[in-house]
Enzyme design. Structure first.
Site, PDB file in Angstrom:
ATOM      1  N   ILE A 180      52.716  42.100  39.650  1.00  0.00           N
ATOM      2  CA  ILE A 180      53.276  41.186  40.643  1.00  0.00           C
ATOM      3  C   ILE A 180      54.630  40.656  40.148  1.00  0.00           C
ATOM      4  CG2 ILE A 180      52.848  38.981  41.840  1.00  0.00           C
ATOM      5  CD1 ILE A 180      50.888  41.107  42.702  1.00  0.00           C
ATOM      6  N   GLY A 228      37.125  48.797  46.279  1.00  0.00           N
ATOM      7  CA  GLY A 228      36.962  47.493  46.910  1.00  0.00           C
ATOM      8  C   GLY A 228      35.577  46.873  46.794  1.00  0.00           C
ATOM      9  N   ASN A 247      34.760  44.621  44.638  1.00  0.00           N
ATOM     10  CA  ASN A 247      34.997  43.182  44.458  1.00  0.00           C
ATOM     11  C   ASN A 247      35.312  42.524  45.800  1.00  0.00           C
ATOM     12  OD1 ASN A 247      34.937  42.020  41.583  1.00  0.00           O
ATOM     13  ND2 ASN A 247      35.893  44.028  41.299  1.00  0.00           N
ATOM     14  N   ASN A 254      43.441  37.172  39.429  1.00  0.00           N
ATOM     15  CA  ASN A 254      43.114  38.585  39.208  1.00  0.00           C
ATOM     16  C   ASN A 254      41.798  38.681  38.450  1.00  0.00           C
ATOM     17  OD1 ASN A 254      43.559  41.472  38.992  1.00  0.00           O
ATOM     18  ND2 ASN A 254      44.167  41.129  36.860  1.00  0.00           N
ATOM     19  N   HIS A 258      39.780  41.179  35.694  1.00  0.00           N
ATOM     20  CA  HIS A 258      40.008  42.281  34.752  1.00  0.00           C
ATOM     21  C   HIS A 258      38.690  42.592  34.043  1.00  0.00           C
ATOM     22  CE1 HIS A 258      42.156  44.921  32.098  1.00  0.00           C
ATOM     23  NE2 HIS A 258      41.585  44.354  31.064  1.00  0.00           N
TER      24      HIS A 258
HETATM   25  C1  GRF Z   1      37.510  46.298  38.774  1.00  0.00           C
HETATM   26  O1  GRF Z   1      36.890  46.737  37.600  1.00  0.00           O
HETATM   27  C2  GRF Z   1      38.512  45.216  38.479  1.00  0.00           C
HETATM   28  O2  GRF Z   1      38.138  44.400  37.414  1.00  0.00           O
HETATM   29  C3  GRF Z   1      39.732  46.000  38.126  1.00  0.00           C
HETATM   30  O3  GRF Z   1      39.727  47.084  39.012  1.00  0.00           O
HETATM   31  C4  GRF Z   1      38.386  47.384  39.397  1.00  0.00           C
HETATM   32  C5  GRF Z   1      38.341  47.365  40.883  1.00  0.00           C
HETATM   33  O4  GRF Z   1      37.077  47.749  41.373  1.00  0.00           O
HETATM   34  N1  GRF Z   1      40.919  45.170  38.189  1.00  0.00           N
HETATM   35  P1  GRF Z   1      36.752  47.588  42.908  1.00  0.00           P
HETATM   36  O5  GRF Z   1      37.841  48.303  43.694  1.00  0.00           O
HETATM   37  O6  GRF Z   1      36.700  46.127  43.235  1.00  0.00           O
HETATM   38  O7  GRF Z   1      35.424  48.256  43.082  1.00  0.00           O
END
Ligand code: GRF
Length: 203
Positions: free
Chosen positions: A96, A15, A17, A110, A112
């Protein structure tokens, strides 16, 4: 003052992000607030991060439901109960479904860790390193029914260095992810995104 955009964040993992979205929201960097965090993994670090910001959390495990549809119906009602206007997938490790997308048309995004359409799916940073690219990066995109496929909103690049490992590249990309996700949310909140077919115009 502009009305704040109501966000729902879905996360399966650590988490970071989510953390950056929460920080951007509380510092007023984005005109948006996280109304609910939902995880399909009871031990996800994202849940603790949300709690630290007093954001309501819900755990929905796929195994508790007879079908993907029933599982997603529960998530949709969690999001609707919190009047969510934009759903942010932040390390959410599931595809999804149709009904979910129909419930939030063009309102699911999303992030990526690759420059799509290169290296979709799992272990994107490792795929990039193994392929030998000199530039890597991340993408925020609208979600459609295919994995890592919908219209691209923003991308950011990072160099691949001679002595990079998957982990060092992952960290360099992650830093850009955190910046890019908030930037995207702010564009959405200020109604500056216009979808024209596969192209996302920034107004
Ligand atoms: C990130 O690299 C995101 O791009 C991918 O999963 C990872 C999640 O990281 N979809 P975090 O849980 O936000 O640290």
């Amino acid at each position: 003052m502009q009305k704040k955009l109501k966000l729902g964040v879905l996360a399966s993992g650590s988490g970071t992000n989510l953390q950056s979205i929460l920080e951007s929201s509380s510092s007023g960097k984005i005109d948006a607030e996280v109304k609910i965090v939902i995880s399909d993994v009871p031990t996800a670090g994202a849940l603790e991060r949300a709690k630290a910001f007093n954001v309501p959390v819900t755990v929905r495990e796929r195994s508790s439901y007879p079908s993907k549809q029933a599982f997603e119906a529960a998530i949709i009602s969690d999001l609707k109960d919190h009047c969510v206007e934009l759903v942010c997938l932040a390390g959410y490790m599931r595809i999804i479904g149709k009904e979910f997308l129909a419930a939030f048309p063009n309102r699911v995004i999303n992030i990526h860790p690759a420059l799509l359409p290169s290296f979709p799916g799992l272990d994107a940073q490792e795929q990039a390193l193994d392929y030998g690219v000199k530039v890597a990066g991340c993408t925020v995109h609208f979600v459609d029914e295919k994995t890592d496929h919908g219209p691209i909103i923003l991308q950011a690049t990072v160099p691949v260095l001679e002595d990079d490992t998957v982990e060092s590249l992952r960290q360099r990309i992650l830093k850009e992810e955190h910046r890019l996700y908030s930037e995207t949310i702010q564009l959405f909140a200020s109604k500056r995104l216009r979808l024209e077919g596969r192209r996302v115009r920034i107004l």
